[in-house]
Scaffold this motif. Structure first.
Motif, PDB file in Angstrom:
ATOM      1  N   VAL A  43      15.451   2.978 -14.006  1.00  0.00           N
ATOM      2  CA  VAL A  43      15.988   1.715 -14.513  1.00  0.00           C
ATOM      3  C   VAL A  43      14.976   0.962 -15.382  1.00  0.00           C
ATOM      4  N   GLY A  44      13.931   1.671 -15.798  1.00  0.00           N
ATOM      5  CA  GLY A  44      13.030   1.126 -16.808  1.00  0.00           C
ATOM      6  C   GLY A  44      11.743   0.485 -16.332  1.00  0.00           C
ATOM      7  N   ASN A  45      11.388   0.651 -15.066  1.00  0.00           N
ATOM      8  CA  ASN A  45      10.124   0.092 -14.579  1.00  0.00           C
ATOM      9  C   ASN A  45       9.346   1.174 -13.848  1.00  0.00           C
ATOM     10  N   ASP A  46       8.572   1.934 -14.605  1.00  0.00           N
ATOM     11  CA  ASP A  46       7.778   3.028 -14.045  1.00  0.00           C
ATOM     12  C   ASP A  46       6.564   2.458 -13.330  1.00  0.00           C
ATOM     13  N   LEU A  47       6.608   2.482 -12.009  1.00  0.00           N
ATOM     14  CA  LEU A  47       5.508   1.952 -11.206  1.00  0.00           C
ATOM     15  C   LEU A  47       4.511   3.024 -10.785  1.00  0.00           C
ATOM     16  N   SER A  48       4.780   4.284 -11.136  1.00  0.00           N
ATOM     17  CA  SER A  48       3.901   5.380 -10.740  1.00  0.00           C
ATOM     18  C   SER A  48       2.794   5.661 -11.747  1.00  0.00           C
ATOM     19  N   THR A  49       3.065   5.400 -13.005  1.00  0.00           N
ATOM     20  CA  THR A  49       2.113   5.720 -14.063  1.00  0.00           C
ATOM     21  C   THR A  49       1.022   4.659 -14.155  1.00  0.00           C
ATOM     22  N   PRO A  50      -0.238   5.083 -14.101  1.00  0.00           N
ATOM     23  CA  PRO A  50      -1.341   4.119 -14.242  1.00  0.00           C
ATOM     24  C   PRO A  50      -1.342   3.465 -15.624  1.00  0.00           C
ATOM     25  N   HIS A  51      -1.719   2.206 -15.640  1.00  0.00           N
ATOM     26  CA  HIS A  51      -1.909   1.448 -16.888  1.00  0.00           C
ATOM     27  C   HIS A  51      -3.239   0.708 -16.760  1.00  0.00           C
ATOM     28  N   PRO A  52      -4.353   1.447 -16.985  1.00  0.00           N
ATOM     29  CA  PRO A  52      -5.671   0.840 -16.795  1.00  0.00           C
ATOM     30  C   PRO A  52      -5.902  -0.383 -17.689  1.00  0.00           C
ATOM     31  N   GLU A  53      -5.222  -0.427 -18.825  1.00  0.00           N
ATOM     32  CA  GLU A  53      -5.377  -1.577 -19.724  1.00  0.00           C
ATOM     33  C   GLU A  53      -4.899  -2.877 -19.087  1.00  0.00           C
ATOM     34  N   PHE A  54      -4.066  -2.747 -18.021  1.00  0.00           N
ATOM     35  CA  PHE A  54      -3.589  -3.913 -17.278  1.00  0.00           C
ATOM     36  C   PHE A  54      -4.191  -3.968 -15.873  1.00  0.00           C
ATOM     37  N   GLY A  55      -5.156  -3.077 -15.609  1.00  0.00           N
ATOM     38  CA  GLY A  55      -5.758  -3.023 -14.283  1.00  0.00           C
ATOM     39  C   GLY A  55      -4.820  -2.483 -13.225  1.00  0.00           C
ATOM     40  N   PHE A  56      -3.866  -1.634 -13.643  1.00  0.00           N
ATOM     41  CA  PHE A  56      -2.853  -1.088 -12.729  1.00  0.00           C
ATOM     42  C   PHE A  56      -3.061   0.411 -12.573  1.00  0.00           C
ATOM     43  N   ALA A  57      -3.354   0.836 -11.346  1.00  0.00           N
ATOM     44  CA  ALA A  57      -3.652   2.248 -11.077  1.00  0.00           C
ATOM     45  C   ALA A  57      -2.405   3.087 -10.841  1.00  0.00           C
ATOM     46  N   GLY A  58      -1.237   2.473 -10.782  1.00  0.00           N
ATOM     47  CA  GLY A  58      -0.015   3.201 -10.457  1.00  0.00           C
ATOM     48  C   GLY A  58       0.165   3.263  -8.949  1.00  0.00           C
ATOM     49  N   LEU A  59       1.412   3.279  -8.520  1.00  0.00           N
ATOM     50  CA  LEU A  59       1.707   3.305  -7.089  1.00  0.00           C
ATOM     51  C   LEU A  59       2.019   4.708  -6.613  1.00  0.00           C
ATOM     52  N   SER A  60       1.712   4.947  -5.345  1.00  0.00           N
ATOM     53  CA  SER A  60       2.025   6.205  -4.678  1.00  0.00           C
ATOM     54  C   SER A  60       2.886   5.891  -3.463  1.00  0.00           C
ATOM     55  N   PRO A  61       3.698   6.857  -3.026  1.00  0.00           N
ATOM     56  CA  PRO A  61       4.491   6.632  -1.817  1.00  0.00           C
ATOM     57  C   PRO A  61       3.593   6.155  -0.673  1.00  0.00           C
ATOM     58  N   GLY A  62       4.073   5.142   0.035  1.00  0.00           N
ATOM     59  CA  GLY A  62       3.311   4.562   1.131  1.00  0.00           C
ATOM     60  C   GLY A  62       2.570   3.288   0.753  1.00  0.00           C
ATOM     61  N   ASP A  63       2.331   3.073  -0.553  1.00  0.00           N
ATOM     62  CA  ASP A  63       1.696   1.832  -0.988  1.00  0.00           C
ATOM     63  C   ASP A  63       2.631   0.663  -0.723  1.00  0.00           C
ATOM     64  N   GLN A  64       2.047  -0.484  -0.444  1.00  0.00           N
ATOM     65  CA  GLN A  64       2.832  -1.708  -0.300  1.00  0.00           C
ATOM     66  C   GLN A  64       2.660  -2.527  -1.564  1.00  0.00           C
ATOM     67  N   TRP A  65       3.780  -3.108  -2.038  1.00  0.00           N
ATOM     68  CA  TRP A  65       3.801  -3.780  -3.327  1.00  0.00           C
ATOM     69  C   TRP A  65       4.830  -4.892  -3.297  1.00  0.00           C
ATOM     70  N   CYS A  66       4.542  -5.983  -3.974  1.00  0.00           N
ATOM     71  CA  CYS A  66       5.489  -7.093  -4.075  1.00  0.00           C
ATOM     72  C   CYS A  66       6.496  -6.794  -5.183  1.00  0.00           C
ATOM     73  N   LEU A  67       7.708  -6.518  -4.779  1.00  0.00           N
ATOM     74  CA  LEU A  67       8.779  -6.203  -5.724  1.00  0.00           C
ATOM     75  C   LEU A  67       9.584  -7.452  -6.066  1.00  0.00           C
ATOM     76  N   CYS A  68      10.211  -7.396  -7.235  1.00  0.00           N
ATOM     77  CA  CYS A  68      11.165  -8.443  -7.606  1.00  0.00           C
ATOM     78  C   CYS A  68      12.349  -8.380  -6.635  1.00  0.00           C
ATOM     79  N   ALA A  69      12.776  -9.538  -6.176  1.00  0.00           N
ATOM     80  CA  ALA A  69      13.902  -9.584  -5.240  1.00  0.00           C
ATOM     81  C   ALA A  69      15.142  -8.938  -5.839  1.00  0.00           C
ATOM     82  N   SER A  70      15.387  -9.180  -7.124  1.00  0.00           N
ATOM     83  CA  SER A  70      16.572  -8.603  -7.758  1.00  0.00           C
ATOM     84  C   SER A  70      16.477  -7.082  -7.864  1.00  0.00           C
ATOM     85  N   ARG A  71      15.273  -6.541  -8.072  1.00  0.00           N
ATOM     86  CA  ARG A  71      15.094  -5.085  -8.147  1.00  0.00           C
ATOM     87  C   ARG A  71      15.345  -4.464  -6.780  1.00  0.00           C
TER      88      ARG A  71
END
Length: 120
Positions: free
Chosen positions: A54-82
């Protein structure tokens, strides 16, 4: 003091990876948080695939934003609507109720959150 969906003090969701709209480890929210990142979720393979579809790839790292990408088991604050969309698609990840902000209840029923609660 922010409260969680159970009416008690909001707990930390994750500091590794560091999550939250304010990157303080909590699923707190405010006027600047247009996405309402309030659901503390333990992500799964199924949810990560759904989110990418649905257009929000949370697995791929984006080091330019300080984001290492998520793996199964990680805890993350998701948008309520998502999370609500994932629930409809039968791909909702588990939720840490104590770390899920009360504002989530504007999008999701507490009963649905409880059915997906992490057993600790």
């Amino acid at each position: 003091m922010a409260t969680n969906v159970l009416g008690t003090e909001l707990q930390t969701c994750s500091t590794d990876p560091l999550t939250g709209f304010y990157r303080n480890g909590c699923c707190d929210t405010g006027g600047e948080d247009a996405g309402v990142h309030t659901v503390c979720a333990r992500v799964t393979v199924e949810f990560l695939a759904f989110s990418a579809e649905v257009g929000n790839d949370l697995s791929t790292p984006h080091p330019e934003f300080g984001f290492a990408g998520l793996s199964p088991g990680d805890q993350w604050c998701l948008c309520a609507s998502r999370w609500a969309e994932a629930l409809e698609a039968d791909a909702a990840p588990q939720v840490v109720l104590e770390a899920t902000h009360a504002r989530t209840l504007e999008w999701v029923d507490l009963a649905d959150l409880k059915r997906h609660a992490v057993a600790e």
